[in-house]
Scaffold this motif. Structure first.
Motif, short mmCIF file in Angstrom:
data_model
loop_
_atom_site.label_atom_id
_atom_site.label_comp_id
_atom_site.label_asym_id
_atom_site.label_seq_id
_atom_site.Cartn_x
_atom_site.Cartn_y
_atom_site.Cartn_z
N SER A 52 -15.85 5.59 -23.58
CA SER A 52 -16.23 6.15 -22.21
C SER A 52 -15.25 6.82 -21.26
O SER A 52 -14.05 6.54 -21.37
CB SER A 52 -16.82 4.71 -21.21
OG SER A 52 -15.75 4.05 -21.00
N THR A 76 -5.92 -1.08 -14.96
CA THR A 76 -7.14 -2.16 -15.19
C THR A 76 -8.01 -1.89 -14.07
O THR A 76 -8.05 -1.28 -13.22
CB THR A 76 -6.35 -3.51 -14.83
OG1 THR A 76 -5.79 -3.35 -13.66
CG2 THR A 76 -5.18 -3.72 -15.95
N ASN A 77 -9.06 -2.76 -14.50
CA ASN A 77 -10.39 -2.60 -13.70
C ASN A 77 -10.09 -2.87 -12.26
O ASN A 77 -9.48 -3.88 -11.98
CB ASN A 77 -11.50 -3.41 -14.14
CG ASN A 77 -12.74 -3.24 -13.43
OD1 ASN A 77 -12.94 -2.29 -12.61
ND2 ASN A 77 -13.81 -4.16 -13.42
N GLY A 78 -10.62 -1.97 -11.18
CA GLY A 78 -10.29 -2.18 -9.68
C GLY A 78 -8.61 -2.02 -9.19
O GLY A 78 -8.68 -1.85 -8.04
N ARG A 205 -10.52 3.49 -6.67
CA ARG A 205 -10.05 2.55 -7.66
C ARG A 205 -10.74 2.91 -8.95
O ARG A 205 -11.57 3.52 -9.09
CB ARG A 205 -10.71 0.99 -7.09
CG ARG A 205 -10.07 0.79 -5.73
CD ARG A 205 -10.60 -0.83 -5.39
NE ARG A 205 -10.03 -1.28 -4.22
CZ ARG A 205 -8.89 -1.75 -4.03
NH1 ARG A 205 -8.31 -2.21 -5.16
NH2 ARG A 205 -8.59 -2.32 -2.82
N ALA A 206 -10.10 2.31 -10.01
CA ALA A 206 -10.50 2.40 -11.29
C ALA A 206 -11.87 1.81 -11.57
O ALA A 206 -11.80 0.54 -11.35
CB ALA A 206 -9.53 2.02 -12.43
N PRO A 207 -12.67 2.26 -12.03
CA PRO A 207 -14.18 1.89 -12.52
C PRO A 207 -14.09 0.78 -13.76
O PRO A 207 -14.93 -0.03 -13.60
CB PRO A 207 -15.13 3.00 -12.72
CG PRO A 207 -13.97 3.99 -13.21
CD PRO A 207 -12.63 3.79 -12.53
N PHE A 208 -13.18 0.88 -14.30
CA PHE A 208 -12.98 0.08 -15.50
C PHE A 208 -11.43 0.14 -16.26
O PHE A 208 -10.73 0.92 -15.70
CB PHE A 208 -13.93 0.24 -16.58
CG PHE A 208 -14.02 1.80 -16.87
CD1 PHE A 208 -13.36 2.24 -18.02
CD2 PHE A 208 -15.06 2.44 -16.64
CE1 PHE A 208 -13.42 3.63 -18.34
CE2 PHE A 208 -15.35 3.93 -16.87
CZ PHE A 208 -14.06 4.31 -17.85
N SER A 209 -11.03 -0.74 -16.94
CA SER A 209 -9.70 -0.47 -17.64
C SER A 209 -9.76 0.59 -18.42
O SER A 209 -10.56 0.70 -19.53
CB SER A 209 -9.49 -1.97 -18.52
OG SER A 209 -9.48 -3.02 -17.37
N GLY A 210 -8.66 1.28 -18.48
CA GLY A 210 -8.44 2.60 -19.32
C GLY A 210 -7.22 3.25 -19.23
O GLY A 210 -6.15 2.70 -18.71
N ASP A 241 -11.74 5.07 -21.25
CA ASP A 241 -11.30 3.72 -22.30
C ASP A 241 -11.33 4.15 -23.66
O ASP A 241 -12.24 4.47 -24.28
CB ASP A 241 -12.49 2.71 -22.13
CG ASP A 241 -12.16 1.57 -22.82
OD1 ASP A 241 -11.31 1.39 -23.29
OD2 ASP A 241 -13.25 0.67 -22.72
N SER A 243 -9.70 2.05 -25.80
CA SER A 243 -9.60 0.99 -26.50
C SER A 243 -10.42 1.21 -27.94
O SER A 243 -9.99 0.26 -29.00
CB SER A 243 -9.97 -0.33 -25.81
OG SER A 243 -11.12 -0.39 -25.58
#
Length: 358
Positions: A52, A76-78, A205-210, A241, A243
Motif C-alpha cells: 500500500s 509505526t502507525n500513528g 501522523r503515519a496512517p499505518f506502519s511502513g 508498507d 512488509s
C-alpha cells in the motif's frame, strides 16, 4: 607381380579398416545427462510496488515547523511525521473558545429572562379583576352598584386580560430567545471543534506502519491544505508498507490462459541475480491492453518481504510456474532432435559403433 598384388591387397584392407573405424565426436558436441528440477512457466516482467502506498498531505495550511521522518525511515502507525506552525491555529482556537463562552453566557441570560417572564405571566391581578367584575355584576343586578362602578370593573377586567396576553407573548418571545441562544452556543461549539480539529491537523501522523519512500519538502516550506486545494495540495512525503510487496507485470495473451490466481511464482530480481523469491499470483486483469498490435494482461504477484530487501521500483521477472517436475533427467534443448512427425529424441554417445552414437 605377386608382390604388387599383395601390396595392393594390404593397402585395400587398411583402407577398409579405416572406413569402419568409429568417427570421433568433438567434445563441444557432447553433454552429460543430469538429474534436477524442471518447470514450465510464464514470465511477467514488471516493477516492485509496495503493498500500500499513500501520498501524505496536510489538512491544514501553514509552514512546516519540523520533519520527524526522512526517506527510508521505518515508522509505526500513528507516529508523528511532521509538525506545522501552530501559532495562528492556536489563536483561532482561543478566539473560538471565547466566542463559545460568550454565547454560553448569553444563553444563561436568556434562560433567566424566560424564567422572569413566566413568573410575571402568573399575573394574580387578572384573577382579582375577574372576581371584582363578577361581584360588581351581581351588585348591579341587585341595583346596589351603579353603572359607573360596573363600567370601571369591566374596564379593569379587560385591561387585566390584555396584560395577561402581553405577558404570555413575552414568555413565548423569551422562550424563542432561549432557543436562539442555544443555537448560537451550538454554532460556537462547532466553530471551536473545527478550530481544534484544524489544530490537530497541524500534527501529521503515519496512517499505518511502513517506510518513508519520498520526502520532497523541507522545514520552512509552505503547505497548502488538501481540504482547500484537493489533489493539488502540497505533497509532504510518500509513505508505503513494504512488509509485503507485489509486482504488476504484463503477460502476453498467448500465455495468459495458462495462468491462474493462486499459482506459485518464482521471482528473479536484477539486484539479486543468484536468488529467487517466492510469491503467489493474486490477481489477473479481466481486460487486456493493446499496444503496438500486441495484447497483454496485467498480472499482480504478491511477495513477502519481511526483511525489506526488495525495494520499490526494482525490476523483477515473475516466473509463474505452470508445471514442475522434481529429480527429472535433464538435457539441453539444443540436444533434442525432432523428426518429420515432430517426435523428440536425443543422440546417445556410443564410441563402439561406426557412427559413434545411436
Amino acid at each position: 607381380m605377386v608382390g604388387v598384388v599383395v601390396l595392393l591387397l594390404v593397402v585395400g584392407l587398411a583402407g577398409l579398416a579405416a572406413l569402419r573405424r568409429p568417427k570421433p565426436i568433438t567434445p563441444e558436441k557432447i553433454v552429460a545427462v543430469e538429474r534436477g528440477d524442471i518447470a514450465r512457466s510464464v514470465v511477467a516482467r514488471g516493477k516492485i510496488e509496495p503493498l500500500s502506498k499513500v501520498e501524505v498531505k496536510a489538512k491544514a495550511n501553514g509552514l512546516i515547523l519540523s520533519l520527524l521522518a526522512d526517506v527510508g525511515d521505518s515508522v509505526t502507525n500513528g507516529q508523528i511525521l511532521a509538525e506545522l506552525d501552530k501559532v495562528d491555529l492556536q489563536a483561532q482556537v482561543r478566539e473560538a473558545a471565547a466566542t463559545r463562552d460568550g454565547e454560553a453566557a448569553n444563553l444563561q441570560a436568556a434562560i433567566a429572562a424566560e424564567a422572569k417572564a413566566r413568573i410575571e405571566a402568573a399575573n394574580p391581578d387578572l384573577e382579582f379583576a375577574r372576581r371584582d367584575f363578577v361581584r360588581m355584576q351581581d351588585l348591579f343586578t341587585q341595583k346596589i352598584a351603579s353603572q359607573q362602578q360596573l363600567d370601571d370593573a369591566t374596564r379593569a377586567h379587560e385591561v387585566a386580560k390584555n396584560r395577561q396576553q402581553l405577558l404570555n407573548a413575552t414568555v413565548q418571545t423569551a422562550g424563542a430567545q432561549v432557543e436562539q441562544a442555544r443555537a448560537r452556543v451550538a454554532a460556537a461549539k462547532a466553530v471551536l471543534d473545527r478550530a481544534e480539529e484544524t489544530l490537530r491537523y497541524a500534527t501529521i501522523r503515519a496512517p499505518f506502519s511502513g517506510i518513508v519512500l519520498t520526502r520532497p519538502t523541507e522545514v520552512g516550506d509552505a503547505v497548502s491544505s488538501i481540504l482547500n486545494m484537493g489533489s493539488a495540495a502540497t505533497l509532504i512525503m510518500t509513505f508505503g508498507d513494504v512488509s509485503s510487496v507485489y509486482i504488476k507485470g504484463d503477460v502476453d495473451e498467448a500465455d495468459i490462459g495458462k495462468a491462474d490466481c493462486g499459482q506459485r511464482v518464482r521471482t528473479k530480481i536484477e539486484s539479486y541475480p543468484n536468488e529467487s523469491f517466492e510469491g503467489v499470483v493474486k490477481r489477473i486483469a479481466p481486460m487486456g491492453r493493446e499496444q503496438n498490435n500486441v495484447t497483454t494482461f496485467e498480472v499482480r504477484v504478491s511477495i513477502l518481504n519481511p526483511q525489506g530487501r526488495l525495494r520499490v521500483n526494482m525490476t523483477a521477472n515473475a516466473e509463474i510456474v505452470l508445471e514442475e517436475h522434481k529429480n527429472a533427467l535433464l538435457v539441453p534443448e539444443a540436444a533434442l532432435v525432432y523428426d518429420q512427425d515432430k517426435k523428440v529424441s536425443v543422440q546417445q554417445l556410443r564410441p563402439a559403433t561406426r557412427q559413434g552414437w545411436r
